[in-house]
Design a protein around this motif. Sequence first.
Motif, mmCIF file in Angstrom:
data_model
loop_
_atom_site.group_PDB
_atom_site.id
_atom_site.type_symbol
_atom_site.label_atom_id
_atom_site.label_comp_id
_atom_site.label_asym_id
_atom_site.label_seq_id
_atom_site.Cartn_x
_atom_site.Cartn_y
_atom_site.Cartn_z
ATOM 1 N N LEU A 68 0.828 -1.196 0.000
ATOM 2 C CA LEU A 68 0.000 0.000 0.000
ATOM 3 C C LEU A 68 0.867 1.252 0.000
ATOM 4 O O LEU A 68 1.927 1.289 0.634
ATOM 5 N N LYS A 69 0.408 2.278 -0.690
ATOM 6 C CA LYS A 69 1.118 3.565 -0.694
ATOM 7 C C LYS A 69 0.904 4.314 0.616
ATOM 8 O O LYS A 69 1.746 5.108 1.037
ATOM 9 N N HIS A 70 -0.241 4.074 1.221
ATOM 10 C CA HIS A 70 -0.596 4.764 2.463
ATOM 11 C C HIS A 70 -1.391 3.773 3.301
ATOM 12 O O HIS A 70 -2.347 3.180 2.815
ATOM 13 N N ASN A 71 -1.018 3.611 4.562
ATOM 14 C CA ASN A 71 -1.605 2.529 5.361
ATOM 15 C C ASN A 71 -2.292 3.026 6.616
ATOM 16 O O ASN A 71 -2.509 2.260 7.549
ATOM 17 N N LEU A 72 -2.654 4.292 6.665
ATOM 18 C CA LEU A 72 -3.259 4.845 7.875
ATOM 19 C C LEU A 72 -4.579 5.514 7.512
ATOM 20 O O LEU A 72 -4.677 6.237 6.525
ATOM 21 N N TRP A 73 -5.597 5.271 8.332
ATOM 22 C CA TRP A 73 -6.891 5.882 8.057
ATOM 23 C C TRP A 73 -7.659 6.052 9.361
ATOM 24 O O TRP A 73 -7.262 5.568 10.405
ATOM 25 N N GLY A 74 -8.776 6.729 9.268
ATOM 26 C CA GLY A 74 -9.679 6.926 10.396
ATOM 27 C C GLY A 74 -10.651 8.032 10.060
ATOM 28 O O GLY A 74 -10.278 9.031 9.441
ATOM 29 N N SER A 75 -11.902 7.853 10.450
ATOM 30 C CA SER A 75 -12.928 8.846 10.112
ATOM 31 C C SER A 75 -12.737 10.151 10.869
ATOM 32 O O SER A 75 -13.116 11.217 10.388
ATOM 33 N N THR A 197 -18.239 8.666 -0.578
ATOM 34 C CA THR A 197 -17.127 9.614 -0.679
ATOM 35 C C THR A 197 -15.934 9.165 0.146
ATOM 36 O O THR A 197 -14.780 9.258 -0.292
ATOM 37 N N GLU A 198 -16.180 8.658 1.357
ATOM 38 C CA GLU A 198 -15.066 8.173 2.176
ATOM 39 C C GLU A 198 -14.396 6.980 1.499
ATOM 40 O O GLU A 198 -13.164 6.868 1.504
ATOM 41 N N VAL A 199 -15.191 6.085 0.908
ATOM 42 C CA VAL A 199 -14.617 4.961 0.173
ATOM 43 C C VAL A 199 -13.732 5.470 -0.955
ATOM 44 O O VAL A 199 -12.585 5.032 -1.137
ATOM 45 N N GLN A 200 -14.243 6.412 -1.740
ATOM 46 C CA GLN A 200 -13.475 6.982 -2.848
ATOM 47 C C GLN A 200 -12.147 7.550 -2.363
ATOM 48 O O GLN A 200 -11.080 7.249 -2.914
ATOM 49 N N HIS A 201 -12.195 8.360 -1.335
ATOM 50 C CA HIS A 201 -10.989 9.044 -0.866
ATOM 51 C C HIS A 201 -9.978 8.071 -0.273
ATOM 52 O O HIS A 201 -8.770 8.185 -0.531
ATOM 53 N N LEU A 202 -10.444 7.113 0.520
ATOM 54 C CA LEU A 202 -9.508 6.187 1.158
ATOM 55 C C LEU A 202 -8.876 5.238 0.148
ATOM 56 O O LEU A 202 -7.693 4.904 0.266
ATOM 57 N N VAL A 203 -9.656 4.795 -0.838
ATOM 58 C CA VAL A 203 -9.084 3.951 -1.891
ATOM 59 C C VAL A 203 -7.994 4.720 -2.633
ATOM 60 O O VAL A 203 -6.895 4.198 -2.883
ATOM 61 N N ALA A 204 -8.282 5.961 -2.971
ATOM 62 C CA ALA A 204 -7.294 6.774 -3.686
ATOM 63 C C ALA A 204 -6.022 6.944 -2.861
ATOM 64 O O ALA A 204 -4.902 6.766 -3.364
ATOM 65 N N ALA A 206 -4.886 5.127 -0.310
ATOM 66 C CA ALA A 206 -4.184 3.859 -0.057
ATOM 67 C C ALA A 206 -3.406 3.394 -1.285
ATOM 68 O O ALA A 206 -2.343 2.785 -1.162
ATOM 69 N N LEU A 207 -3.937 3.692 -2.478
ATOM 70 C CA LEU A 207 -3.316 3.223 -3.718
ATOM 71 C C LEU A 207 -2.408 4.258 -4.363
ATOM 72 O O LEU A 207 -1.824 4.004 -5.422
ATOM 73 N N GLY A 208 -2.275 5.428 -3.756
ATOM 74 C CA GLY A 208 -1.415 6.466 -4.316
ATOM 75 C C GLY A 208 -2.027 7.147 -5.520
ATOM 76 O O GLY A 208 -1.305 7.637 -6.399
ATOM 77 N N LEU A 209 -3.361 7.214 -5.565
ATOM 78 C CA LEU A 209 -4.055 7.861 -6.672
ATOM 79 C C LEU A 209 -4.624 9.190 -6.227
ATOM 80 O O LEU A 209 -4.707 9.493 -5.037
ATOM 81 N N ARG A 210 -5.044 10.000 -7.190
ATOM 82 C CA ARG A 210 -5.792 11.216 -6.896
ATOM 83 C C ARG A 210 -7.273 10.863 -6.781
ATOM 84 O O ARG A 210 -7.735 9.861 -7.316
ATOM 85 N N HIS A 211 -8.012 11.694 -6.074
ATOM 86 C CA HIS A 211 -9.431 11.410 -5.869
ATOM 87 C C HIS A 211 -10.189 11.277 -7.187
ATOM 88 O O HIS A 211 -11.115 10.475 -7.306
ATOM 89 N N HIS A 212 -9.788 12.063 -8.193
ATOM 90 C CA HIS A 212 -10.529 12.037 -9.451
ATOM 91 C C HIS A 212 -10.261 10.777 -10.278
ATOM 92 O O HIS A 212 -10.903 10.558 -11.308
ATOM 93 N N GLN A 213 -9.360 9.932 -9.786
ATOM 94 C CA GLN A 213 -9.094 8.673 -10.475
ATOM 95 C C GLN A 213 -9.937 7.519 -9.927
ATOM 96 O O GLN A 213 -9.867 6.412 -10.447
ATOM 97 N N ALA A 240 -9.660 -2.975 -4.243
ATOM 98 C CA ALA A 240 -9.005 -2.052 -5.170
ATOM 99 C C ALA A 240 -7.517 -2.334 -5.286
ATOM 100 O O ALA A 240 -6.924 -2.206 -6.369
ATOM 101 N N LEU A 241 -6.872 -2.719 -4.186
ATOM 102 C CA LEU A 241 -5.450 -3.062 -4.212
ATOM 103 C C LEU A 241 -5.195 -4.218 -5.175
ATOM 104 O O LEU A 241 -4.286 -4.163 -6.007
#
Length: 551
Positions: A68-75, A197-204, A206-213, A240-241
């Motif tokens: 993962l590009k980013h491994n930390l999250w939380g609402s 929206t939270e799913v979209q942002h966290l997937v982006a 975690a995978l090193g993508l921009r939100h618009h991807q 997604a990973l």
Amino acid sequence: MSKSAYHDSGRSYVTGDAEYIDDRPLVQGEVFVDVFYSPVAHGKIRSLDVSACLAMPEVLAVYTHKDLKHNLWGSIFHDQVFLAEDRVQFVGEPIAVIAATKRDVFHTAKSKIKLEIEELEPTLDLQKAIDTKFFIGPLRTIQRGDADAALKAAVHKLKGDIEIAGQEHFYLESQASIAYPKEDDQIEIHSSSQHPTEVQHLVAEALGLRHHQVVCVVKRMGGAFGGKESQAAPFAVFAALVAQKLKRPARVILTKDDDMIMTGKRNPFKNFFEVAFDNSGKITALKAELFSDGGAYADLSTAIMERAMLHLDNAYFIPNFKVAGQVCKTHTPPNTAFRGFGGPKGVATIESIIEDIAVFLKKDSLEIRKINTYQKDQTTPYGQKIEDNVLPQLFADIEKQTQYKQWRKDIETHNSGNHSTYRGLSVTAVKFGISFTTRFLNQGSALVNVHMDGSIQVSTGATEMGQGVNIKIAQVVAECFSIPIDDVKVMTTSTEKIPNTSATAASSGSDINCQAALTAAQTIRERIAKVAKAVLSRPKEWRISPKRMAW
């Protein structure tokens, strides 16, 4: 709005045509995803060997936090990892993600992973967390007047505690996501989520993508009850990973057993109180400490605690009021949103206190409630003025219309002569605050498309989980345009059409999204009216024949 309408998916529910995540047909090259998780509540990961698992012909890949590009999250606090790194903090904490060509190999595949963990002593009990001050976030307080002084001067005092256990959401559709890799490194996620929206942002992230991807699509959920407000996101990340790494569609569908092991529940609470009151039962002071079990990570527990504190007064005016709230940490799955979002814990506490006062004074608990009920223009301990207050009249009407006093006598007669069955009676009020306490979340947007034949498509940020929000939105738009409800279709929720949405939560989904749809519809209706006025004001010979018009 003046006519009732059937649930828009009612027929498809009954016939089995309603589409949920796992009903989506498999596509070419699609793979299945499962999660290898911690078997212990607390420990340090010493080694992880997945070679035997990878040797299985059906297993395509095994991914860990290193992928993962980013491994930390939380609402609220970013304190939780998607995949465990060097330690685990609850049974069920994800450690690795497995991709395979067949679902039925996962049990064997997971058994072949060699995991060495140095077990550490876990904290599994809320009282232990309280005693050891094992906390998440700061102490929160709400105060009015001088509760300590009023308790010292009290005619009567009671002291006690109340424990309220958690519950499993048990939504019929477990956590589920499918990820489709698209061109230009885009990912399309279909998720059983209250918060696309939270799913979209966290997937982006975690995978090193921009939100618009990343686009998140939510058709419907097979139940949620708060359990998919935040906790759907990690499983979308796992799908997604795999989709990103293998360039193939990836599907993760938890079994009910795994879902119940891995995901959080309603927060258990233990609340301590001291209450002062006079001979009539009127409460003069309340001092309380609320402790909740947040589990291993913060999730939404601090916001849940705030709402419990805001509901501790419930329907009653308490002049001297002091409540402190603290979220505790245990080595259990992170607890999360559940219907009422903490409110029921505050309400249950004060209602229990009122019953205790009634027993102490040998009075009917309804009399204690009536004497303490909010009156006109009084304010809550957090400064909100009580407006349009019908509580006193409601209590009076219910007492009269139900013949409460006679009912009470009949029950006492029964109980005095019966030693095998006992009956009880109580009347309680509920003052419940809807909407998000984080106020900027109380916003929504809508896209309304009016087609040439007069039919309408509506898109909002609301997610349908059986509660009927879509049919409510359709009713509002149909009423605005004065057209049959069958001419309005509420479309699948997608972050591509409606971005930056709030979760469908806090008992606000209908209010927010219906108003957004109404605002959009009214704007379009006003534009149509201007055009119609211009057309109809032309000379008769220039007008379009009514037969060629569609309204």
